[in-house]
Design a protein around this motif. Structure first.
Motif, PDB file in Angstrom:
ATOM      1  N   ASP A 138      20.912  22.214  46.954  1.00 11.89           N
ATOM      2  CA  ASP A 138      20.271  21.832  48.220  1.00 11.89           C
ATOM      3  C   ASP A 138      19.471  20.537  48.096  1.00 11.89           C
ATOM      4  OD1 ASP A 138      18.210  22.737  46.679  1.00 11.89           O
ATOM      5  OD2 ASP A 138      17.612  24.379  48.005  1.00 11.89           O
ATOM      6  N   PRO A 190      23.465  19.550  53.684  1.00  9.68           N
ATOM      7  CA  PRO A 190      24.822  19.649  54.215  1.00  9.68           C
ATOM      8  C   PRO A 190      24.949  19.263  55.683  1.00  9.68           C
ATOM      9  CG  PRO A 190      23.881  21.828  53.884  1.00  9.68           C
ATOM     10  CD  PRO A 190      22.935  20.857  53.255  1.00  9.68           C
ATOM     11  N   ASN A 191      23.813  19.144  56.374  1.00 11.59           N
ATOM     12  CA  ASN A 191      23.844  18.782  57.795  1.00 11.59           C
ATOM     13  C   ASN A 191      23.483  17.312  58.040  1.00 11.59           C
ATOM     14  OD1 ASN A 191      24.447  21.472  58.695  1.00 11.59           O
ATOM     15  ND2 ASN A 191      22.337  22.017  58.223  1.00 11.59           N
ATOM     16  N   TRP A 232      26.411  13.398  53.144  1.00  9.23           N
ATOM     17  CA  TRP A 232      27.863  13.534  52.962  1.00  9.23           C
ATOM     18  C   TRP A 232      28.380  12.300  52.213  1.00  9.23           C
ATOM     19  CZ3 TRP A 232      29.593  14.675  58.732  1.00  9.23           C
ATOM     20  CH2 TRP A 232      28.949  15.819  59.167  1.00  9.23           C
ATOM     21  N   GLN A 286      33.219  18.496  51.478  1.00 13.24           N
ATOM     22  CA  GLN A 286      33.281  19.678  52.331  1.00 13.24           C
ATOM     23  C   GLN A 286      31.974  20.468  52.269  1.00 13.24           C
ATOM     24  OE1 GLN A 286      36.667  21.904  50.904  1.00 13.24           O
ATOM     25  NE2 GLN A 286      38.136  20.295  51.386  1.00 13.24           N
ATOM     26  N   LYS A 287      31.830  21.373  53.239  1.00 14.10           N
ATOM     27  CA  LYS A 287      30.682  22.302  53.226  1.00 14.10           C
ATOM     28  C   LYS A 287      31.101  23.664  53.777  1.00 14.10           C
ATOM     29  CE  LYS A 287      28.803  21.090  57.813  1.00 14.10           C
ATOM     30  NZ  LYS A 287      27.571  20.833  58.587  1.00 14.10           N
ATOM     31  N   ASP A 288      32.404  23.979  53.687  1.00 16.77           N
ATOM     32  CA  ASP A 288      32.914  25.206  54.309  1.00 16.77           C
ATOM     33  C   ASP A 288      32.966  26.388  53.353  1.00 16.77           C
ATOM     34  OD1 ASP A 288      34.918  24.216  52.745  1.00 16.77           O
ATOM     35  OD2 ASP A 288      36.521  24.495  54.210  1.00 16.77           O
ATOM     36  N   GLY A 315      27.595  27.236  52.129  1.00 17.15           N
ATOM     37  CA  GLY A 315      27.351  26.202  53.124  1.00 17.15           C
ATOM     38  C   GLY A 315      26.856  24.898  52.527  1.00 17.15           C
ATOM     39  N   LEU A 316      26.769  24.819  51.181  1.00 14.89           N
ATOM     40  CA  LEU A 316      26.297  23.606  50.526  1.00 14.89           C
ATOM     41  C   LEU A 316      27.430  22.602  50.369  1.00 14.89           C
ATOM     42  CD1 LEU A 316      24.056  25.184  47.734  1.00 14.89           C
ATOM     43  CD2 LEU A 316      23.313  24.149  49.883  1.00 14.89           C
ATOM     44  N   LEU A 317      27.056  21.361  50.144  1.00 13.03           N
ATOM     45  CA  LEU A 317      28.053  20.308  49.971  1.00 13.03           C
ATOM     46  C   LEU A 317      28.772  20.462  48.633  1.00 13.03           C
ATOM     47  CD1 LEU A 317      26.138  17.148  51.255  1.00 13.03           C
ATOM     48  CD2 LEU A 317      28.034  18.313  52.389  1.00 13.03           C
ATOM     49  N   HIS A 318      30.072  20.208  48.658  1.00 14.01           N
ATOM     50  CA  HIS A 318      30.866  20.164  47.439  1.00 14.01           C
ATOM     51  C   HIS A 318      32.047  19.230  47.675  1.00 14.01           C
ATOM     52  CE1 HIS A 318      32.755  23.313  49.901  1.00 14.01           C
ATOM     53  NE2 HIS A 318      33.892  22.978  49.307  1.00 14.01           N
ATOM     54  N   THR A 319      32.624  18.758  46.600  1.00 17.15           N
ATOM     55  CA  THR A 319      33.760  17.845  46.730  1.00 17.15           C
ATOM     56  C   THR A 319      34.945  18.352  45.916  1.00 17.15           C
ATOM     57  OG1 THR A 319      32.895  16.476  44.923  1.00 17.15           O
ATOM     58  CG2 THR A 319      32.354  15.802  47.157  1.00 17.15           C
TER      59      THR A 319
END
Length: 286
Positions: free
Chosen positions: A78, A82-83, A88, A113-115, A119-123
């Protein structure tokens, strides 16, 4: 920040492309927030990127090359929002920097992505297993990727890994859970604050009641366990898990807190847990 995985792709590159860069899953409306290219894929659409990767492999056919490509996952904590669209971009640029430093002269596709469940950002990264001269990847282990990730994370003001991910020091979800139970003194409300569900039901076999815990561990796996199986790690008498023992833990901790005039802020509990675990583990982490 964490390197979740690096895995080889032998022949099904197209299937991985469709999974990573295709339609959203888990009921999400949006699959990819940003798509970036590395090497010959830079400044191209995702469709053109996949064609470039295919042409590169075809330009250097080989009977001895075992893998066509590699797929990487870089997950962020975090520390990145992610928002926030700026974060991003930061996640994408950091991933690109990692790929370029760890695997020079190779083309790759990156999807931010964050799906996921958190719900956190990942690639997701699809990395070709041929460089500009047709040579296959040599440094394809997790430790190499981890070392580069640490360096890039520090450079960009993020926390590096702090726990080893190898056979000598594996993540133990039972110890993780026991530690959190100790930190909360087994208080159900406090446990709920950090995503742990405690259930108590009457039991004839283990009177008067059986206590169980469920949570999603650090690797994203759902875990369920009877409290008595954590007894030894919580210094509770073997084969029992009486809720009264948890209350004793709570009372002892309250006395310590009162004596030292310290207040436990539940909003900062996750941070306290991470800090304490960092101090007790070797210096590298997932």
């Amino acid at each position: 920040m964490v390197v979740s995985s690096i895995k080889p792709i032998k022949k099904s590159v197209g299937a991985y492309q469709n999974y990573i860069f295709g339609q959203p899953h888990n009921g999400k409306k949006e699959r990819n927030l940003i798509v970036l290219g590395v090497g010959n894929c830079e400044n191209m659409s995702s469709n053109n990127m996949s064609e470039v990767l295919k042409l590169e492999r075809e330009a250097f056919p080989s009977k001895t090359r075992k893998n066509d490509a590699y797929t990487l996952v870089i997950a962020f904590s975090d520390e990145l929002d992610p928002n926030n669209s700026n974060d991003w971009k930061k996640a994408g640029n950091i991933t690109k920097e990692i790929v370029e430093a760890a695997y020079p002269n190779r083309s790759a596709m990156i999807a931010v992505q964050k799906d996921g469940k958190s719900g956190l950002l990942h690639t997701h990264v699809l990395l070709n297993n041929v460089d500009a001269e047709g040579k296959a990847l040599r440094k394809n282990g997790w430790k190499h990727l981890k070392n580069v990730t640490d360096m890039v994370a520090k450079k960009n003001g993020l926390n590096p890994l702090t726990e080893k991910k190898d056979s000598e020091s594996k993540y133990d979800w039972r110890k993780d859970l026991a530690h959190k139970i100790k930190m909360t003194s087994g208080d159900s409300s406090s446990l709920a604050e950090i995503g742990i569900t405690m259930k108590i039901r009457n039991s004839k076999k283990y009177p008067p009641a059986v206590t169980s815990f469920s949570f999603t561990d650090r690797e994203g796996k759902k875990r369920n366990i009877r409290g008595r199986k954590l007894a030894s790690q919580l210094n509770i008498p073997a084969d029992t898990f009486d809720i009264k023992e948890l209350q004793k833990l709570k009372t002892r901790q309250s006395l310590i807190l009162d004596r030292d005039d310290v207040k436990l802020d539940l909003q900062d509990l996750n941070q306290q847990i991470e800090l304490e675990q960092t101090h007790t583990l070797p210096e590298i982490s997932l």
